[in-house]
Design a protein around this motif. Structure first.
Motif, mmCIF file in Angstrom:
data_model
loop_
_atom_site.group_PDB
_atom_site.id
_atom_site.type_symbol
_atom_site.label_atom_id
_atom_site.label_comp_id
_atom_site.label_asym_id
_atom_site.label_seq_id
_atom_site.Cartn_x
_atom_site.Cartn_y
_atom_site.Cartn_z
ATOM 1 N N VAL A 93 59.422 -8.238 -8.602
ATOM 2 C CA VAL A 93 60.847 -8.390 -8.894
ATOM 3 C C VAL A 93 61.435 -9.550 -8.095
ATOM 4 N N GLN A 94 61.333 -9.476 -6.778
ATOM 5 C CA GLN A 94 61.848 -10.563 -5.938
ATOM 6 C C GLN A 94 61.263 -10.445 -4.537
ATOM 7 N N CYS A 95 61.396 -11.524 -3.763
ATOM 8 C CA CYS A 95 60.984 -11.465 -2.365
ATOM 9 C C CYS A 95 61.884 -12.371 -1.532
ATOM 10 N N ALA A 115 58.907 -22.524 -5.310
ATOM 11 C CA ALA A 115 58.388 -22.858 -6.636
ATOM 12 C C ALA A 115 56.899 -22.561 -6.738
ATOM 13 N N ARG A 116 56.142 -22.897 -5.671
ATOM 14 C CA ARG A 116 54.689 -22.637 -5.679
ATOM 15 C C ARG A 116 54.401 -21.142 -5.734
ATOM 16 N N ILE A 117 55.142 -20.403 -4.901
ATOM 17 C CA ILE A 117 54.931 -18.954 -4.847
ATOM 18 C C ILE A 117 55.295 -18.327 -6.190
ATOM 19 N N ALA A 118 56.430 -18.747 -6.752
ATOM 20 C CA ALA A 118 56.868 -18.201 -8.039
ATOM 21 C C ALA A 118 55.834 -18.482 -9.122
ATOM 22 N N ALA A 119 55.230 -19.662 -9.083
ATOM 23 C CA ALA A 119 54.230 -20.008 -10.089
ATOM 24 C C ALA A 119 53.028 -19.069 -9.991
ATOM 25 N N VAL A 120 52.612 -18.753 -8.777
ATOM 26 C CA VAL A 120 51.462 -17.857 -8.581
ATOM 27 C C VAL A 120 51.779 -16.451 -9.095
ATOM 28 N N LEU A 121 53.027 -16.036 -8.917
ATOM 29 C CA LEU A 121 53.417 -14.669 -9.281
ATOM 30 C C LEU A 121 53.960 -14.585 -10.707
ATOM 31 N N GLY A 122 54.035 -15.715 -11.399
ATOM 32 C CA GLY A 122 54.596 -15.712 -12.741
ATOM 33 C C GLY A 122 56.058 -15.330 -12.746
ATOM 34 N N ALA A 123 56.772 -15.722 -11.690
ATOM 35 C CA ALA A 123 58.180 -15.347 -11.516
ATOM 36 C C ALA A 123 59.056 -16.597 -11.608
ATOM 37 N N ALA A 125 61.603 -19.183 -9.830
ATOM 38 C CA ALA A 125 61.775 -19.647 -8.451
ATOM 39 C C ALA A 125 62.994 -18.997 -7.802
ATOM 40 N N GLY A 126 63.987 -18.636 -8.623
ATOM 41 C CA GLY A 126 65.185 -17.987 -8.107
ATOM 42 C C GLY A 126 64.935 -16.583 -7.568
ATOM 43 N N ASP A 127 63.771 -16.024 -7.886
ATOM 44 C CA ASP A 127 63.435 -14.685 -7.385
ATOM 45 C C ASP A 127 62.615 -14.745 -6.109
ATOM 46 N N VAL A 128 62.380 -15.970 -5.607
ATOM 47 C CA VAL A 128 61.628 -16.170 -4.366
ATOM 48 C C VAL A 128 62.526 -16.939 -3.403
ATOM 49 N N ASN A 129 62.907 -16.318 -2.315
ATOM 50 C CA ASN A 129 63.770 -16.988 -1.339
ATOM 51 C C ASN A 129 62.966 -17.280 -0.067
#
Ligand SMILES: [Zn+2]
Length: 158
Positions: A93-95, A115-123, A125-129
């Motif tokens: 969901v988010q982190c 952006a890198r983390i979101a790409a790995v998680l298929g999320a 980028a706004g859900d990764v802070n």
């Protein structure tokens, strides 16, 4: 139903190593010592995601005694850990991640890490802070012996 997990990690600074945070190589005189690439951001987040699913810890899934993980790209560990929790029926969901270090400054690299983390998680980028803090000169972080990261992740049961 949502579930939350927390992750903490720290690594010692070491000369002659690349500094990799959230999968991004950051120009800095020192990197971090570790069996893998010592990506403290990826490790804290991996533990948070595993924790949210009740799936143990990064050390249990990727032991640092295993030569497979020597100099490993920790974003691959993150991807593998997320595959494990997805197989248990959870979706990201988010982190939120705080990197605690006197140097380098995290802010200029935070968006790229997210952006890198979101790409790995298929999320998104706004859900990764990702954000940075100093330790106000106190303790091992203040003495610039190493850095730490804390992550909180929320998963939902699908
Ligand atoms: Zn680590």
């Amino acid at each position: 139903m949502t579930r939350t997990g927390i992750g903490y990690d720290s690594h010692r600074f070491a000369a002659g190593r690349r500094l990799v945070l959230g999968g991004v190589t950051i120009p800095h005189p020192e990197g971090l010592a570790g069996h893998s690439d010592a990506d403290v951001v990826a490790h804290a987040l991996t533990d948070a995601i595993l924790g949210a699913a009740g799936a143990g810890s990064i050390g249990g899934h990727f032991p640092d005694t295993d030569p497979r993980w020597k100099d490993a790209d920790s974003m691959v560990l993150l991807r593998d850990a997320y595959a494990t929790v997805r197989a248990r029926g959870y979706a990201f969901v988010q982190c939120d991640i705080t990197v605690i270090t006197e140097a380098p400054k995290i802010g200029p690299h935070a968006a790229e890490m997210a952006a890198r983390i979101a790409a790995v998680l298929g999320a998104d980028a706004g859900d990764v802070n990702v954000k940075g803090k100093t330790n106000e000169g106190m303790g091992f972080i203040g003495r610039r012996e190493g850095m730490a990261a804390i992550a909180v992740a929320t998963l939902e049961r699908r």
